[in-house]
Design a protein around this motif. Structure first.
Motif, PDB file in Angstrom:
ATOM      1  N   THR A 164      -2.924   1.562  -4.138  1.00  9.76           N
ATOM      2  CA  THR A 164      -3.379   2.706  -3.356  1.00  9.76           C
ATOM      3  C   THR A 164      -4.822   3.081  -3.651  1.00  9.76           C
ATOM      4  O   THR A 164      -5.291   2.904  -4.766  1.00  9.76           O
ATOM      5  CB  THR A 164      -2.473   3.936  -3.577  1.00  9.76           C
ATOM      6  OG1 THR A 164      -2.881   4.973  -2.699  1.00  9.76           O
ATOM      7  CG2 THR A 164      -2.509   4.418  -4.999  1.00  9.76           C
ATOM      8  N   ALA A 165      -5.481   3.590  -2.626  1.00 12.59           N
ATOM      9  CA  ALA A 165      -6.847   4.089  -2.785  1.00 12.59           C
ATOM     10  C   ALA A 165      -6.847   5.570  -3.140  1.00 12.59           C
ATOM     11  O   ALA A 165      -7.858   6.115  -3.527  1.00 12.59           O
ATOM     12  CB  ALA A 165      -7.637   3.873  -1.491  1.00 12.59           C
ATOM     13  N   TYR A 166      -5.715   6.213  -2.981  1.00 15.26           N
ATOM     14  CA  TYR A 166      -5.623   7.655  -3.178  1.00 15.26           C
ATOM     15  C   TYR A 166      -4.855   7.968  -4.457  1.00 15.26           C
ATOM     16  O   TYR A 166      -3.751   8.481  -4.410  1.00 15.26           O
ATOM     17  CB  TYR A 166      -4.948   8.311  -1.976  1.00 15.26           C
ATOM     18  CG  TYR A 166      -5.624   7.947  -0.684  1.00 15.26           C
ATOM     19  CD1 TYR A 166      -6.827   8.544  -0.314  1.00 15.26           C
ATOM     20  CD2 TYR A 166      -5.080   6.985   0.158  1.00 15.26           C
ATOM     21  CE1 TYR A 166      -7.464   8.193   0.865  1.00 15.26           C
ATOM     22  CE2 TYR A 166      -5.709   6.638   1.338  1.00 15.26           C
ATOM     23  CZ  TYR A 166      -6.905   7.245   1.686  1.00 15.26           C
ATOM     24  OH  TYR A 166      -7.528   6.886   2.846  1.00 15.26           O
ATOM     25  N   GLY A 186      -4.086  10.134  -7.001  1.00 18.27           N
ATOM     26  CA  GLY A 186      -4.181  11.526  -7.404  1.00 18.27           C
ATOM     27  C   GLY A 186      -3.295  11.812  -8.595  1.00 18.27           C
ATOM     28  O   GLY A 186      -2.506  10.969  -9.031  1.00 18.27           O
ATOM     29  N   ASP A 223       0.537  10.735  -8.933  1.00 18.01           N
ATOM     30  CA  ASP A 223       0.901   9.683  -7.965  1.00 18.01           C
ATOM     31  C   ASP A 223       1.592   8.502  -8.632  1.00 18.01           C
ATOM     32  O   ASP A 223       2.596   8.000  -8.126  1.00 18.01           O
ATOM     33  CB  ASP A 223      -0.326   9.181  -7.193  1.00 18.01           C
ATOM     34  CG  ASP A 223      -0.794  10.147  -6.131  1.00 18.01           C
ATOM     35  OD1 ASP A 223      -0.060  11.130  -5.866  1.00 18.01           O
ATOM     36  OD2 ASP A 223      -1.878   9.934  -5.568  1.00 18.01           O
ATOM     37  N   ASP A 277       0.868  -1.165   0.000  1.00 18.22           N
ATOM     38  CA  ASP A 277       0.000   0.000   0.000  1.00 18.22           C
ATOM     39  C   ASP A 277       0.913   1.224   0.000  1.00 18.22           C
ATOM     40  O   ASP A 277       2.056   1.149   0.471  1.00 18.22           O
ATOM     41  CB  ASP A 277      -0.882  -0.029   1.250  1.00 18.22           C
ATOM     42  CG  ASP A 277      -1.951   1.043   1.259  1.00 18.22           C
ATOM     43  OD1 ASP A 277      -2.191   1.682   0.221  1.00 18.22           O
ATOM     44  OD2 ASP A 277      -2.569   1.238   2.321  1.00 18.22           O
ATOM     45  N   SER A 283      -4.751   0.866  -8.588  1.00 16.28           N
ATOM     46  CA  SER A 283      -5.561   1.682  -7.692  1.00 16.28           C
ATOM     47  C   SER A 283      -6.698   0.844  -7.093  1.00 16.28           C
ATOM     48  O   SER A 283      -7.185  -0.096  -7.707  1.00 16.28           O
ATOM     49  CB  SER A 283      -6.101   2.911  -8.416  1.00 16.28           C
ATOM     50  OG  SER A 283      -6.882   2.537  -9.526  1.00 16.28           O
ATOM     51  N   HIS A 287      -0.225   4.359   1.268  1.00 18.51           N
ATOM     52  CA  HIS A 287      -0.561   5.115   2.478  1.00 18.51           C
ATOM     53  C   HIS A 287      -0.584   4.180   3.676  1.00 18.51           C
ATOM     54  O   HIS A 287      -1.577   3.504   3.936  1.00 18.51           O
ATOM     55  CB  HIS A 287      -1.894   5.839   2.289  1.00 18.51           C
ATOM     56  CG  HIS A 287      -1.817   6.870   1.220  1.00 18.51           C
ATOM     57  ND1 HIS A 287      -1.313   8.127   1.426  1.00 18.51           N
ATOM     58  CD2 HIS A 287      -2.123   6.809  -0.095  1.00 18.51           C
ATOM     59  CE1 HIS A 287      -1.332   8.799   0.297  1.00 18.51           C
ATOM     60  NE2 HIS A 287      -1.810   8.012  -0.647  1.00 18.51           N
TER      61      HIS A 287
END
Length: 120
Positions: A83-85, A87, A90, A53, A104, A55
Motif C-alpha cells: 500500500t501507498a497509504y 497510516g 494500517d 494492493d 509500503s 486501496h
C-alpha cells in the motif's frame, strides 16, 4: 521451481513492475486490476502467493484478504499486502485480516523480492 503468484493492483505501472520482478525471478504471474474477480480467478489459478494492493476500486484489499482467508481452497495461500497509504494502525489491520506480509509503497525492489522469497 516456478511458483504461481496472483497480483492484484489497479495502478498499471505498479502492476507491471511487480509482474516483471516476479517473472524475472522465474515465477508464473496472473495480474488482476479488479478485486471483484479475485476469488474466481484464484480458484482457477491456484496461486502459491497473493500480492494485493490495499486501496483498490470496488473491493478493498482488506475485504479481499478476508475473502481469500475465508475460502477453504485458498485459506492456506500466503498474502502480501502492498500500500501507498501507510497510516497509523494500517499494518495491524492488514495483518489482523490475514496478510502475512505488509510492504509500503514506493517499494524497495530488494525488500519486495525478499518478502516474496520469504513467503514462498
Amino acid at each position: 521451481m516456478a511458483k504461481r503468484v496472483l497480483v492484484v493492483e489497479d495502478n498499471e505501472l505498479n502492476l507491471k513492475l511487480f509482474c516483471d520482478l516476479l517473472r524475472a525471478h522465474g515465477h508464473e504471474v496472473l495480474p488482476l486490476r479488479d478485486g471483484r474477480d479475485v476469488l474466481a480467478q484464484a480458484r482457477a489459478f491456484l496461486p502459491d502467493l497473493v500480492i494485493t494492493d490495499i486501496h483498490l476500486p470496488h473491493v478493498s484489499g482488506i475485504e479481499l484478504i478476508v475473502s481469500l482467508k475465508g475460502d477453504a481452497a485458498l485459506a492456506h495461500v500466503p498474502i502480501m499486502a502492498v500500500t501507498a497509504y501507510a497510516g497509523h494502525g494500517d499494518e495491524e489491520r492488514v495483518r489482523a485480516a490475514g496478510a502475512q506480509a505488509y510492504v509500503s509503497k514506493p517499494i524497495s525492489v530488494l525488500r519486495f523480492v525478499e518478502q516474496v522469497n520469504a513467503l514462498l
